[in-house]
Design a protein around this motif. Structure first.
Motif, mmCIF file in Angstrom:
data_model
loop_
_atom_site.group_PDB
_atom_site.id
_atom_site.type_symbol
_atom_site.label_atom_id
_atom_site.label_comp_id
_atom_site.label_asym_id
_atom_site.label_seq_id
_atom_site.Cartn_x
_atom_site.Cartn_y
_atom_site.Cartn_z
ATOM 1 N N LEU A 211 0.826 -1.204 0.000
ATOM 2 C CA LEU A 211 0.000 0.000 0.000
ATOM 3 C C LEU A 211 0.864 1.260 0.000
ATOM 4 O O LEU A 211 0.527 2.251 -0.657
ATOM 5 C CB LEU A 211 -0.930 0.004 1.227
ATOM 6 N N ALA A 212 1.991 1.222 0.715
ATOM 7 C CA ALA A 212 2.901 2.369 0.725
ATOM 8 C C ALA A 212 3.541 2.563 -0.641
ATOM 9 O O ALA A 212 3.705 3.700 -1.107
ATOM 10 C CB ALA A 212 3.968 2.178 1.794
ATOM 11 N N VAL A 213 3.881 1.462 -1.301
ATOM 12 C CA VAL A 213 4.467 1.564 -2.645
ATOM 13 C C VAL A 213 3.450 2.129 -3.620
ATOM 14 O O VAL A 213 3.758 3.002 -4.443
ATOM 15 C CB VAL A 213 4.982 0.185 -3.121
ATOM 16 N N LEU A 214 2.210 1.673 -3.510
ATOM 17 C CA LEU A 214 1.153 2.173 -4.387
ATOM 18 C C LEU A 214 0.931 3.669 -4.157
ATOM 19 O O LEU A 214 0.819 4.443 -5.118
ATOM 20 C CB LEU A 214 -0.144 1.397 -4.145
ATOM 21 N N GLY A 215 0.890 4.080 -2.903
ATOM 22 C CA GLY A 215 0.718 5.502 -2.598
ATOM 23 C C GLY A 215 1.874 6.345 -3.110
ATOM 24 O O GLY A 215 1.681 7.452 -3.622
ATOM 25 N N ARG A 216 3.097 5.831 -3.004
ATOM 26 C CA ARG A 216 4.259 6.556 -3.498
ATOM 27 C C ARG A 216 4.211 6.695 -5.024
ATOM 28 O O ARG A 216 4.496 7.748 -5.570
ATOM 29 C CB ARG A 216 5.545 5.835 -3.084
ATOM 30 N N ARG A 217 3.819 5.626 -5.692
ATOM 31 C CA ARG A 217 3.744 5.685 -7.159
ATOM 32 C C ARG A 217 2.664 6.660 -7.619
ATOM 33 O O ARG A 217 2.843 7.382 -8.601
ATOM 34 C CB ARG A 217 3.469 4.292 -7.729
ATOM 35 N N PHE A 218 1.535 6.715 -6.896
ATOM 36 C CA PHE A 218 0.477 7.658 -7.249
ATOM 37 C C PHE A 218 0.933 9.092 -6.989
ATOM 38 O O PHE A 218 0.713 9.987 -7.810
ATOM 39 C CB PHE A 218 -0.792 7.342 -6.448
ATOM 40 N N ALA A 219 1.604 9.301 -5.863
ATOM 41 C CA ALA A 219 2.086 10.645 -5.535
ATOM 42 C C ALA A 219 3.165 11.110 -6.510
ATOM 43 O O ALA A 219 3.265 12.304 -6.804
ATOM 44 C CB ALA A 219 2.634 10.665 -4.105
ATOM 45 N N ALA A 220 3.949 10.183 -7.027
ATOM 46 C CA ALA A 220 5.007 10.546 -7.971
ATOM 47 C C ALA A 220 4.471 10.726 -9.391
ATOM 48 O O ALA A 220 5.201 11.181 -10.269
ATOM 49 C CB ALA A 220 6.099 9.477 -7.966
#
Length: 101
Positions: free
Chosen positions: A64-73
């Motif tokens: 979930l943290a990786v997904l959030g980081r990819r969306f934020a980037a």
């Protein structure tokens, strides 16, 4: 007693009396240094029987943290984010769908 106070006149142990304590101090210092550099630093003598240790396991980010980081980037758009988030929630049973009621 005067003979011990005057070591250079042929009586008493002289400065050599310090040789044995200094020698033992060097031996103890050497043993402690050797143990610190070998056994104690690597977890003790039973270390090889405990299996591999993975200190980086706790540092691995959650999906979930990786997904959030990819969306934020900006690597994925909002539609892709929500689609993948729903899949992850089903898989990891988090959120209102899989949480305890």
């Amino acid at each position: 007693m005067f003979e011990l106070a005057e070591p250079w006149s042929g009586g008493g142990p002289g400065p050599w009396i310090l040789f044995v304590p200094v020698l033992w101090a060097l031996v103890i210092f050497g043993v402690v240094t050797l143990l610190r550099r070998t056994v104690w630093r690597h977890g003790g003598p039973g270390r090889q029987f405990r299996g591999p240790q993975y200190p980086g396991r706790a540092e691995t980010p959650s999906p979930l943290a990786v997904l959030g980081r990819r969306f934020a980037a900006g690597e994925i758009d909002e539609e892709e984010y929500w689609r993948r988030l729903s899949v992850l929630e089903e898989h990891f049973a988090t959120g209102p769908k899989g949480g305890a009621a």
